[in-house]
Design a protein around this motif. Structure first.
Motif, mmCIF file in Angstrom:
data_model
loop_
_atom_site.group_PDB
_atom_site.id
_atom_site.type_symbol
_atom_site.label_atom_id
_atom_site.label_comp_id
_atom_site.label_asym_id
_atom_site.label_seq_id
_atom_site.Cartn_x
_atom_site.Cartn_y
_atom_site.Cartn_z
ATOM 1 N N CYS A 154 -7.036 -6.512 2.738
ATOM 2 C CA CYS A 154 -5.833 -6.333 1.916
ATOM 3 C C CYS A 154 -5.028 -5.134 2.415
ATOM 4 C CB CYS A 154 -6.185 -6.119 0.445
ATOM 5 S SG CYS A 154 -4.719 -5.764 -0.548
ATOM 6 N N CYS A 183 0.422 -5.578 -5.413
ATOM 7 C CA CYS A 183 0.258 -6.663 -4.428
ATOM 8 C C CYS A 183 1.617 -7.020 -3.834
ATOM 9 C CB CYS A 183 -0.357 -7.871 -5.133
ATOM 10 S SG CYS A 183 -0.315 -9.374 -4.160
ATOM 11 N N CYS A 192 1.360 -10.942 0.314
ATOM 12 C CA CYS A 192 1.353 -11.318 1.724
ATOM 13 C C CYS A 192 0.465 -12.526 1.990
ATOM 14 C CB CYS A 192 0.879 -10.144 2.574
ATOM 15 S SG CYS A 192 -0.835 -9.686 2.257
ATOM 16 N N GLY A 193 -0.506 -12.778 1.106
ATOM 17 C CA GLY A 193 -1.351 -13.964 1.265
ATOM 18 C C GLY A 193 -2.556 -13.770 2.170
ATOM 19 N N CYS A 225 -5.317 -12.320 1.620
ATOM 20 C CA CYS A 225 -6.592 -12.517 0.923
ATOM 21 C C CYS A 225 -6.941 -14.000 0.845
ATOM 22 C CB CYS A 225 -6.554 -11.867 -0.461
ATOM 23 S SG CYS A 225 -5.074 -12.245 -1.414
#
Ligand code: SF4
Ligand code: SF4
Lengths: 441, 341
Positions: free
Chosen positions: A379, A408, A411-412, A414
């Motif tokens: 992350c 958060c 960004c994706g 994870c």
């Protein structure tokens, strides 16, 4: 002087780049569409207010709407013709949005006020800003925040570094790459205008090192301006995210919940810089942009497209689909939005159309979290996506906030890395949405 | 324009990201299985083909148990994730080579049924199932579990020629205990000195011990593969092994503080297999880096305490089980600060 800096940030992932199919494809002009759909909302902020009527004749570059507030920008006709309808229409970011539909007269006449001013660099900063606003520019990297607002930091925030984002870290996309190769002068001039408006004398261009030709070209063109430096960045997603980019280039850390100006920085995308140049040097509004069409399509290309062109025109021009497409994404595959219709138009923030085949869209079944820690490790905001997502699943939204869900950047990474195939970012976005909703009450 | 060009039925509109990394639960589990193969081959070499049979019995029991319970629970079978195979191998690795064939059956059955499925299956088990299975066997049949050692093909159970009955850690423990007994002290000092000469045997695995724990060399080959693949990370093994080394040096020696033999402690017993293959079990170890450092530290401290003053010569499995219980706390309460703060 920039060489001593590391070119990286903590966390991040390395998805397959898939840029080789389009990075050497020069930008092509696509034939004029028969009609364009101009949604009144293509930016973050208030929707713009309509100023034309059905039946009106318009030229390319004429405004069809005016800003609906300070954080808002006008929209423009991107072709000449007649306003055929003003009605809700499918929007690439989801749902339907009130849109001006213009039927082409096939003549492509331009608004008269578009004209080159050789003395543009000497215009006062305020006037430049106003021209940017009137050109309807909103961040073209995809965030679509109104550019004139971003260029108006409150006076107590002293900006000392302007950053030009040429990282283009999303897989498949090469529109910024091509723009840097083909419109280098315009981009650098646009960046200088941005620096002038901000009154800063340090400008850094950040480009991922998978684009050595663009780095070289941008270095060559900017070498006349000692205040501008080009830095080659490591290839890593999300290198182009503002906070990560600022850190990689300056080692400054933007505090949670704050904007880059907190650390004296301001980031603009290369496409935006080009649009700024057009606006200030030519009074030319933002009516076209470069779009990468890639993936499972007959010819993968980079196209210069009028805003409002239906997606179908682009895919047809590229020779149509090879197989029946299973997923069509606007933007990159990490953060883009899947479309259910090709009737949606290209808007100011549309950097690419990616077409995926059926075997590319299945990832295997979701299994329970293994607590493997991979999501935590990668992350870029140093959050614990596993914990936040499991709290969200148990309905404990407030606790999710305690674990900094609001920081958060969506960004994706994870979800991308999770071996259990949990869509973590979806859960976290939901938590953010709920927390914001709660805060508004 | 009115005509619908594509319909919702054929286009997937699931949310971003639209691409995923290649690693899945299944891939990780099979990589772990592969990483354990060198040590398994080594155990067959050192302890004979019986080691292989015990391991196979353990794997088969684990898989059948998992399959049956999933059927009974009417859960769609998640057998294919391979985790039962991993548990089966690790349980067998924790058995002495001479145990009767029904012990891996009992152990594996317990590990999967109580250790894992009773909690809801993979991802929900609080403790390492294989270690829980071993703890169950040790509590139920302590004699088998502590005396059924087989000597390696070319050496002795202890790794030194003078003593042939016990494993290295047991020999050391007894020797240190004997230091305070007047007429045995001389002999004990000699034994301790002799153990120093057994590093080579310990490293290769030419000593007595549980089936899969003896060969440091072969275990490290598997561990390096997993580290390279990114399926385990170095934090837990490093902090675990470093803690054991430091604390045994300080407190583990025959001549008072700062006379211990850290290398001997690292190479002997189940520390290497425990640190790289069991303490790193994803489900039961913390997911944050801070948590992982502390987890390894805790495992190390407990291991040294048990080896030094506990009732058993070896403490790796109980230490890891104890620290497993702290994992949820370490994950939830050691908050990590977001970037920029
Ligand atoms: S990556 Fe997936 S499986 Fe691993 S800890 Fe995060 S959520 Fe759990
Ligand atoms: S939690 Fe947010 S910032 Fe972190 S990896 Fe997931 S999407 Fe990116």
């Amino acid at each position: 002087m920039f060489d001593i800096l590391k070119r990286n940030f903590k966390g991040g992932v390395h998805p397959k780049e898939n840029k080789k199919y389009t990075e050497s494809k020069p930008i092509e002009e696509i034939p004029l569409p028969e009609e364009v759909i101009i949604p009144l909302q293509q930016h973050i902020g208030k929707p713009s207010k309509i100023i034309v009527n059905k039946g009106d004749k318009v030229n390319a570059g004429d405004p069809v709407s005016e800003a609906g507030g300070f954080v808002s920008v006008p929209c423009h006709a991107s072709i000449s013709g007649t306003v055929k309808a003003i009605q809700p229409h499918i929007h690439p970011l989801g749902g339907e949005v009130n849109s001006v539909i213009i039927e082409s007269d096939g003549e492509d006449k331009y608004s008269e006020k578009i004209e080159f001013n050789p003395d543009y660099m000497n215009l006062p900063a305020e006037e430049m800003k106003n021209m940017i606003y009137e050109a309807g520019i909103a961040g073209m990297g995809g965030a679509t925040f109104p550019t004139h607002v971003k260029l108006s930091p409150p006076p107590e925030k002293k900006i000392d570094t302007a950053i030009l984002n040429g990282s283009e870290c999303e897989p498949y996309l090469t529109s910024d790459h091509r723009l840097m190769l083909e419109k280098t002068e315009e981009i650098i001039e646009g960046f200088r205008i941005i620096m002038k408006i901000l009154g800063v004398n340090r400008g850094i261009v950040g480009i991922e090192n998978n684009k050595p030709d663009a780095i070289k070209k941008m270095e060559d063109v900017s070498s006349k301006f000692p205040e501008i430096g080009v830095v080659s960045l490591d290839v890593k997603y999300p290198q182009g995210a503002e906070k990560q980019l600022i850190y990689a280039l300056t080692r400054r850390k933007v505090p949670p919940g704050k904007l880059p100006m907190e650390v004296g920085c301001l980031v603009q995308n290369v496409g935006t810089a080009k649009a700024v140049y057009d606006a200030v040097a030519f009074k030319r509004p933002l009516i076209d942009r470069v779009v990468t069409v890639a993936g499972d399509i007959t010819h993968q290309k980079n196209l210069n497209v009028r805003i409002g062109t239906p997606l179908k025109n682009l895919t047809d021009y590229c020779g149509g689909f090879v197989n029946s497409p299973k997923k069509i994404i606007i933007g990159g595959p990490m953060m883009g939005i899947a479309q259910h219709s090709l009737n949606a138009p290209v808007i100011k923030g549309t950097s690419g159309i990616i077409i995926l085949r059926s075997e590319q869209i299945g990832f295997g079944k979701t299994t329970p979290c293994l607590n493997c820690g991979k999501c935590v490790e990668i992350c870029p905001m140093n959050l614990t996506p596993n914990i936040i997502a499991s709290l969200v699943e148990n309905g404990r939204i407030e606790d999710a906030g305690e674990y900094n869900a609001l920081d958060c950047i969506e960004c994706g990474c994870c979800s991308y890395i999770c071996p259990a195939r949990i869509n973590l970012v979806q859960n976290i976005k939901f938590a953010k949405f709920k927390i914001m909703q709660e805060a508004k009450k | 324009m009115e005509e619908q060009i594509t319909t919702k039925e054929i286009l997937s509109v699931s949310s971003a990201p639209h691409i995923r990394a290649k690693d899945t639960t299944q891939k990780i589990m099979f990589a772990v299985v592969i990483s354990l193969m060198p040590a398994l081959l080594g155990s067959v070499y050192f302890f004979g083909v019986r080691a292989l049979w015990l391991t196979l019995i353990s794997i088969i029991t684990a898989v059948i148990t998992e399959w049956t319970i999933l059927k009974l629970r009417k859960v769609e079978t998640t057998l294919s994730n391979g985790s039962a195979i991993v548990t089966g191998i690790l349980l067998a690795f924790n058995l002495p080579g001479g145990v009767p064939w029904w012990m891996p059956v009992a152990g594996s059955f317990f590990a999967i049924s109580i250790g894992k499925q009773a909690f809801g299956g993979l991802g929900f088990n609080p403790m390492n199932p294989a270690l829980l299975g071993r703890a169950f066997l040790l509590a139920s049949w302590p004699v088998h579990m502590t005396t059924d050692w087989t000597a390696p093909i070319y050496g002795t159970k202890s790794g030194i020629s003078a003593i042939t009955t016990a494993t290295p850690l047991a020999v050391l423990k007894e020797a240190i205990d004997n230091l305070s007994v007047e007429d045995k002290a001389q002999q004990a000092l000699q034994t301790i000195a002799e153990l120093k000469g057994s590093y080579g045997n310990l490293f290769l695995g030419n000593v007595g011990g549980c089936i899969g724990e003896t060969s440091v060399l072969l275990l490290l080959i598997g561990a390096i593969y997993l580290l390279y693949k990114g399926y385990i990370n170095y934090r837990i093994p490093l902090s675990y092994i470093a803690t054991v080394a430091i604390f045994t040096y300080i407190f583990g020696g025959p001549n008072g503080n700062f006379s211990g033999d850290p290398l001997f402690h690292i190479l002997s017993g189940g520390l290497i297999v425990g640190a790289f293959f069991m303490a790193t079990d994803m489900v039961t170890s913390p997911s944050t880096s801070k948590g992982q450092w502390i987890f390894g530290l805790g495992c190390g401290i407990f291991t040294v305490i048990i080896r030094r003053v506990g009732g058993y010569p070896e403490g790796v499995s109980y230490s890891i089980l104890l620290m497993n219980l702290t994992t949820p706390l370490l994950d939830r309460y050691l908050k990590v600060k977001p970037f920029g703060s």
